[in-house]
Design a protein around this motif. Structure first.
Motif, mmCIF file in Angstrom:
data_model
loop_
_atom_site.group_PDB
_atom_site.id
_atom_site.type_symbol
_atom_site.label_atom_id
_atom_site.label_comp_id
_atom_site.label_asym_id
_atom_site.label_seq_id
_atom_site.Cartn_x
_atom_site.Cartn_y
_atom_site.Cartn_z
ATOM 1 N N PHE A 1 13.713 54.219 109.939
ATOM 2 C CA PHE A 1 13.822 53.677 108.591
ATOM 3 C C PHE A 1 15.141 52.977 108.287
ATOM 4 N N PRO A 2 16.323 53.536 108.611
ATOM 5 C CA PRO A 2 17.571 52.858 108.231
ATOM 6 C C PRO A 2 17.662 51.412 108.734
ATOM 7 N N ASP A 3 17.105 51.143 109.919
ATOM 8 C CA ASP A 3 17.154 49.773 110.446
ATOM 9 C C ASP A 3 16.273 48.818 109.657
ATOM 10 N N PHE A 4 15.317 49.351 108.913
ATOM 11 C CA PHE A 4 14.349 48.510 108.197
ATOM 12 C C PHE A 4 14.551 48.540 106.675
ATOM 13 N N TRP A 5 15.562 49.258 106.217
ATOM 14 C CA TRP A 5 15.781 49.437 104.783
ATOM 15 C C TRP A 5 16.471 48.203 104.219
ATOM 16 N N VAL B 1 8.653 54.057 99.390
ATOM 17 C CA VAL B 1 7.386 53.493 99.849
ATOM 18 C C VAL B 1 7.224 53.607 101.363
ATOM 19 N N TYR B 2 8.262 53.337 102.150
ATOM 20 C CA TYR B 2 8.014 53.263 103.594
ATOM 21 C C TYR B 2 8.916 54.116 104.467
ATOM 22 N N ALA B 3 9.813 54.904 103.911
ATOM 23 C CA ALA B 3 10.653 55.765 104.751
ATOM 24 C C ALA B 3 9.807 56.795 105.482
ATOM 25 N N ASP B 4 8.756 57.297 104.835
ATOM 26 C CA ASP B 4 7.932 58.330 105.472
ATOM 27 C C ASP B 4 7.146 57.765 106.654
ATOM 28 N N GLU B 5 6.663 56.528 106.547
ATOM 29 C CA GLU B 5 5.919 55.921 107.667
ATOM 30 C C GLU B 5 6.838 55.597 108.846
#
Length: 800
Positions: free
Chosen positions: A613-617, A604-608
């Motif tokens: 992304f890894p810090d927010f996964w 859902v949000y890795a592309d944005e």
């Protein structure tokens, strides 16, 4: 020739075996003396320390200061390495023993100034508090001053010698606990980082409000952030890792009207990072004025969670927003000044020198503003990028001189009723906790003490993002008065519970936080409390062990609408369609569900987010549900930004993320889906500092045990989605469980996640782990006839 070679080989093996045996016997001398007599300086009178069958010390003394001397002594006997690493973390001194691998963390913590704040507050504490801290330190140092015992293996492996213990070493660890439990600054930094790639309204979608709360628009400070030039990612990486999404604890209390015995029952299970040894250490302190038993923190002179002969108490984290980040504007004509609402002011400065093993010392100039320390100075690249125009400072209640939390400890242990309990916790300033209470007179209660800043109505950021430091609108306006903090005494319902959910109604006049935990655990606890009108210790044990996931139940309604793309997906969906949403151990369904949610987050949000992304996964159930239900056109998140020629729907994302999850599970656990097992994949991992990061040693020092539960079950077990090696390992769970039975307080039950000892050679290093994973308990009585039965021994400390 062959015979000679075989004899030589046999001789070498024998020599290695003898050396190993000798080394083992030598290291065995690091185990504590548990019986006999020791004469020590600094004691007023005799102390008797009886260790029961679980290794729990029962410390009997004639004064509280002597009892805390004894507590310091046994903490040092059993947890000396843990104490050493904890104080080094708080003081920013890990690099002295671990080299430049920890230099960024040390720089951050030196800049934060937790140890500096601990030293500064000491003279302001009550005289008896200072005496207790000093007596505890004397007990630790009395152990260190003995010539007989060998240091625990970690000291010998790393070549470290412990320094004498100081009172501020105890204070600093309570502040580090407050840092772990009050980390709103990280979410502010996260939102600021997101604003570099998306507008404020989309950031607000990513961090949706608590269910039922309005969504307050975020002010658009993107231009200010761009001008400031902060490398927020590097600063974020240097700081201790924030709590996982949805992190928290449980407690509940019921009056005698809801129990089989007609007496109150109270339960508590604080959720914290699992470690080896456990964070907690169980102990009993008995003096003519204090008779308390429960969980202590090695390094801190107090029963933190527990009971005495009249009352019991249990904590969960309130999760208040007690931290704010400020963008400070620097005077272009004088870099030693920053802007305030009334003009330019001088930075306060201090020099810090960090000693680094096998490297040159590092000197750091720490600046502070009227808000607090300049965090951007902690990382050289961040400081260079902000240059001479801006700085990033932090306001945090635990750094203020008003934080007098150590003054609460002894008074809490001695409190005999609700009024004395309230008087004791008035000084419990940081971290703010939801405290449930019960007493032998049948009363129950709740209070949330803590220093919570009051924010002005014109502060539209509401603690969510860094704000301009030169505008008075964003300054704190005092603290919520103690009398106006959330509280209840003998509520009409006859029960009270907290699980880090929103504990105040819409009518509550003060702002506490925007980041309450999702109410899944709270709703489940309330349902279980309402289900049984006659509770018992046994029903509370079942509640502690409950693994029904309301979060999974809610998601399955959407996930099961997915059309399978292949046979493996079809088999998985069939299993999930008959699953009861219980995160049990011997079942592949919880593993399939968890892997799907993990990959769904990524899809859902890795592309944005790109490189961020890894810090927010991590787990984001409220956001994902909004996306999948297409609330406010949020279904647009399902469109993959990396494929501009096509538009993906949420059904596409559900289908492909399931396939990806099943491919990953097959690679990890084999092709036989029935053999996939949640308990083994979700093993509870107590990691050792620092040996978890060293091959061979991690297998010796880490503690692992299969476990049940999930991120949103009452019996919680959180995993790190971004951990590619062990994405399902349980790393954050109930660090302690306790049930207090007011029909007979000496039948109360306790357990923590490892064992009493921090020494790998001790039989008490991991003896509680299996019981903890199975939600079994250990009895802890204050009656001598109970704890002396099957006792390991009694150590008598006498004045020299």
């Amino acid at each position: 020739m062959m015979k000679w070679f075989l004899r030589l080989t046999a001789g070498l093996l024998l020599l290695v075996a003898v050396i190993a045996a000798g080394g083992y016997l030598y290291l065995r001398t690091s185990l504590p003396q548990m019986d006999g007599e020791i004469r020590l300086a600094g004691l007023q009178d005799e102390i008797r320390i009886t260790r029961d069958a679980s290794g729990v010390p029962h410390i009997v003394a004639n004064t509280l200061t002597d009892a805390l001397f004894g507590l310091g002594f046994v903490h040092a006997q059993d947890r000396l390495w843990q104490m050493e690493t904890n104080r080094r973390i708080g003081a920013g001194r890990l690099s002295e023993i671990m080299g430049d691998a920890t230099l960024d963390t040390d720089r951050f913590l030196r800049t934060l100034g937790v140890y500096e704040a601990s030293r500064n507050v000491l003279p302001l504490l009550q005289p008896d508090t200072r005496d207790q801290l000093s007596s505890y330190a004397a007990g630790v140092n009395a152990f260190l001053g003995q010539t007989g015992p060998t240091l625990p293996p970690e000291f010998l492996i790393l070549g470290v010698s412990p320094e004498p213990w100081k009172p501020e070493d105890s204070v600093v660890w309570t502040k580090m606990m407050a840092w772990d439990l009050g980390g709103n600054w990280a979410k502010e930094l996260e939102r600021m980082r997101l604003m570099a790639v998306m507008p404020p309204e989309k950031v607000l979608e990513f961090y949706p409000p608590y269910p039922g709360d309005p969504a307050h628009p975020l002010p658009d400070f993107r231009e200010m952030y761009q001008q400031a030039g902060l490398d927020a990612g590097r600063l974020y990486a240097a700081a201790p890792e924030p709590l996982p999404e949805g992190a928290g604890s449980n407690n509940w209390v019921v009056s005698g009207a809801h129990t089989k015995t007609g007496k109150p029952l109270l339960a508590n299970d604080p959720h914290l990072g699992l470690s080896a040894p456990a964070l907690w250490y169980l102990a009993h302190i008995q003096t003519p004025d204090v008779d308390a038993i429960g969980a202590t923190l090695p390094g801190v002179p107090a029963i933190i969670l527990g009971r005495n002969q009249q009352i019991a108490w249990g904590f969960t984290n309130t999760g208040p927003d007690v931290q704010d980040l400020y963008i400070e504007k620097i005077n272009p004509d004088n870099p030693d000044q920053y802007k305030t609402p009334t003009g330019w002011a001088d930075f306060e400065k201090r020099e810090e020198t960090i000693l680094v093993k096998d490297a040159d010392p590092v000197t750091l100039t720490v600046r502070s503003t009227r808000h607090g320390p300049v965090l951007s100075d902690s990382h050289r690249k961040s400081a260079d990028m902000m240059g001479e125009s801006h700085a990033l400072s932090l306001a945090w209640t635990a750094l203020r001189l008003e934080d007098r939390t150590p003054d609460a400890s002894a008074r809490l242990m001695a409190a005999k009723n609700w009024d004395e309990f309230k008087s004791a916790i008035r000084n419990f300033n940081s971290p703010q906790q939801n405290m449930v209470y019960a007493d032998t007179d049948g009363n129950i209660g709740y209070y949330a003490p803590g220093l919570v800043p009051v924010r002005k109505p014109e502060n539209t950021a509401r603690g969510k993002i860094p704000v301009p430091g030169w505008l008075a609108d964003y300054d704190w306006d005092g603290y919520i008065p103690f009398e106006e903090l959330p509280q209840a005494y003998n509520p009409p319902s006859g029960l009270f519970y907290t699980a880090n959910h929103k504990i105040v109604p819409a009518s509550y006049p003060h702002f506490i936080t925007s980041d309450w935990s999702a109410p899944y655990r709270a709703n489940r606890i309330r349902g279980l409390l309402d289900h049984d009108s006659n509770h018992s210790v046994e029903s509370f044990q079942l509640m502690h062990g409950d693994v029904h996931s309301l979060m999974a139940e809610e998601f399955l309604e959407i996930l099961l609408t997915t059309t399978p793309a292949d046979d493996l997906s079809r088999d998985a969906l069939i299993r999930l369609s008959t699953w009861d949403s219980h995160m049990t151990m011997n079942d592949p369904a919880p593993l399939i569900f968890s892997a799907w949610i993990r990959n769904l987050n990524k899809a859902v949000y890795a592309d944005e987010l790109g490189d961020m992304f890894p810090d927010f996964w991590r787990q984001r159930p409220a956001f994902l549900l909004n996306v999948l239900r297409n609330r406010g056109n949020q279904g647009q998140w399902c469109d993959d930004q990396s494929t501009p020629d096509q538009v993906e729907t949420c059904q596409d994302i559900l289908q492909t993320s399931l396939q990806t999850a099943l491919q990953d599970l097959t690679a990890r656990f084999g092709t036989s889906m029935p053999d996939w097992n949640w308990g083994d994949a979700h093993f509870a991992h107590g990691d050792h500092l620092p040996f978890s990061r060293i091959p061979v040693l991690k297998d010796l020092f880490d503690i692992r045990v299969p476990s049940m539960g999930g991120s949103y079950t009452v019996n919680v077990g959180r995993n790190r989605l971004k951990d590619e090696q062990q994405p399902f390992a349980n790393t954050h769970a109930a660090s302690l469980r306790a049930i207090y039975d007011f029909s007979d307080l000496d039948k109360s039950l306790f357990i923590h996640s490892t064992g009493q000892s921090g020494n790998i050679l001790s039989r008490f290093y991991a003896d509680m782990a299996s019981d903890w994973a199975a939600t079994r308990y250990r009895p802890m009585s204050t009656r001598p006839e109970d704890y002396q039965a099957n006792a390991i021994g009694t150590l008598v400390l006498r004045p020299r």
